[in-house]
Design an enzyme around this catalytic site. Structure first.
Site, PDB file in Angstrom:
ATOM      1  N   ARG A 145      -0.107  -1.628  14.783  1.00  0.00           N
ATOM      2  CA  ARG A 145      -0.126  -1.232  16.193  1.00  0.00           C
ATOM      3  C   ARG A 145      -1.362  -0.379  16.437  1.00  0.00           C
ATOM      4  O   ARG A 145      -1.729   0.427  15.558  1.00  0.00           O
ATOM      5  CB  ARG A 145       1.113  -0.372  16.557  1.00  0.00           C
ATOM      6  CG  ARG A 145       2.445  -0.930  16.137  1.00  0.00           C
ATOM      7  CD  ARG A 145       2.826  -2.185  16.865  1.00  0.00           C
ATOM      8  NE  ARG A 145       2.809  -2.066  18.305  1.00  0.00           N
ATOM      9  CZ  ARG A 145       2.868  -3.114  19.128  1.00  0.00           C
ATOM     10  NH1 ARG A 145       2.936  -4.344  18.647  1.00  0.00           N
ATOM     11  NH2 ARG A 145       2.849  -2.934  20.431  1.00  0.00           N
ATOM     12  N   GLU A 179      -7.315  -2.190  -2.348  1.00  0.00           N
ATOM     13  CA  GLU A 179      -6.718  -1.229  -1.399  1.00  0.00           C
ATOM     14  C   GLU A 179      -5.806  -0.256  -2.135  1.00  0.00           C
ATOM     15  O   GLU A 179      -5.815   0.948  -1.863  1.00  0.00           O
ATOM     16  CB  GLU A 179      -5.921  -1.965  -0.320  1.00  0.00           C
ATOM     17  CG  GLU A 179      -6.777  -2.781   0.623  1.00  0.00           C
ATOM     18  CD  GLU A 179      -5.963  -3.452   1.726  1.00  0.00           C
ATOM     19  OE1 GLU A 179      -6.570  -3.843   2.718  1.00  0.00           O
ATOM     20  OE2 GLU A 179      -4.721  -3.590   1.589  1.00  0.00           O
ATOM     21  N   HIS A 197      -8.057  -0.679   5.965  1.00  0.00           N
ATOM     22  CA  HIS A 197      -8.418  -1.894   6.704  1.00  0.00           C
ATOM     23  C   HIS A 197      -9.041  -2.895   5.734  1.00  0.00           C
ATOM     24  O   HIS A 197      -9.898  -2.518   4.921  1.00  0.00           O
ATOM     25  CB  HIS A 197      -9.411  -1.542   7.820  1.00  0.00           C
ATOM     26  CG  HIS A 197      -9.799  -2.730   8.646  1.00  0.00           C
ATOM     27  ND1 HIS A 197      -8.960  -3.275   9.606  1.00  0.00           N
ATOM     28  CD2 HIS A 197     -10.912  -3.491   8.649  1.00  0.00           C
ATOM     29  CE1 HIS A 197      -9.561  -4.315  10.162  1.00  0.00           C
ATOM     30  NE2 HIS A 197     -10.739  -4.471   9.594  1.00  0.00           N
ATOM     31  N   ASN A 240       0.831  -1.216   0.000  1.00  0.00           N
ATOM     32  CA  ASN A 240       0.000   0.000   0.000  1.00  0.00           C
ATOM     33  C   ASN A 240       0.858   1.255   0.000  1.00  0.00           C
ATOM     34  O   ASN A 240       0.529   2.247  -0.662  1.00  0.00           O
ATOM     35  CB  ASN A 240      -0.946   0.003   1.205  1.00  0.00           C
ATOM     36  CG  ASN A 240      -2.191  -0.815   0.939  1.00  0.00           C
ATOM     37  OD1 ASN A 240      -3.080  -0.389   0.217  1.00  0.00           O
ATOM     38  ND2 ASN A 240      -2.223  -2.022   1.501  1.00  0.00           N
TER      39      ASN A 240
END
Ligand code: GAR
Length: 187
Positions: A85, A168, A103, A8
């Site tokens: 994280r 994505e 996501h 990405n």
């Protein structure tokens, strides 16, 4: 910000270089030494820094270090491009409406870890991905762009994740443009 392979991140750099969005990726931060994202940054000529979460006392300390890097580099907008994280109000508050996450599910379905595995376990026939602004509740901020992806017979995590990632790479640059437009002065 990236933790893993960085596909990405690379898609966003290429999109920016093509002028959509009209933005420049000024720095990549990774939390895993030697991750694919850092190797891609070297190949693409994008400066990168390692902020290893293992040497920070807690999540807030890691986020303070991130904010320091971003302020030093004059960053306007931050993208979590596969950042594994949980972030805290330290980072969210430093970049209000300027923190975008990608996501691998059609939110609000399948928040949290292993979203692709969750979708397979649930037996959905339509999976997808969501680019959204980050809020304190995990994977719950304002949705910017989504893409739907069919689940095919015989799909496993890896085949479905690969199909989702192709989308994505398309929607993350769109979401960055939208987030930037929302911040731009009107008129
Ligand atoms: C992406 O599929 C992204 O949606 C996911 O990690 C992958 C990173 O791939 N993020 C999350 O699951 C965040 N909860 P990449 O390193 O090749 O861009």
């Amino acid at each position: 910000m990236a933790s893993g392979s960085g596909s990405n991140f690379e898609a966003l750099v290429e999109a920016c270089r093509a002028g959509r969005p009209q933005a420049e990726v000024v720095v990549l931060v990774v939390n895993n030494p030697g991750c694919g994202a850092a190797q891609r940054a070297d190949r693409l000529g994008v400066p990168w820094q390692l902020l290893d979460h293992r040497v920070h006392s807690d999540r807030a300390a890691l986020d303070r270090a991130l904010v320091t890097v971003f302020h030093e580099r004059g960053v306007d907008l931050v993208v979590m491009a596969g950042w594994m994280r949980i972030v805290t109000p330290v980072l969210i508050g430093a970049f209000p409406d300027r923190l975008v996450n990608i996501h691998p599910s059609l939110l609000p379905s399948f928040r949290g870890v292993d979203a692709v595995g969750q979708a397979l376990a649930a037996g959905v026939t339509l999976a997808g991905c969501t680019a959204h602004l980050v809020s304190e509740e995990v994977d719950a901020g304002r949705i910017l762009v989504q893409a739907a992806v069919p689940v095919l017979a015989g799909d496993d995590r890896s085949s479905l994740a690969a199909r989702i990632q192709r989308q994505e790479h398309r929607i993350l640059p769109l979401a960055v443009q939208l987030a930037a437009d929302r911040l731009a002065p009107q008129g």
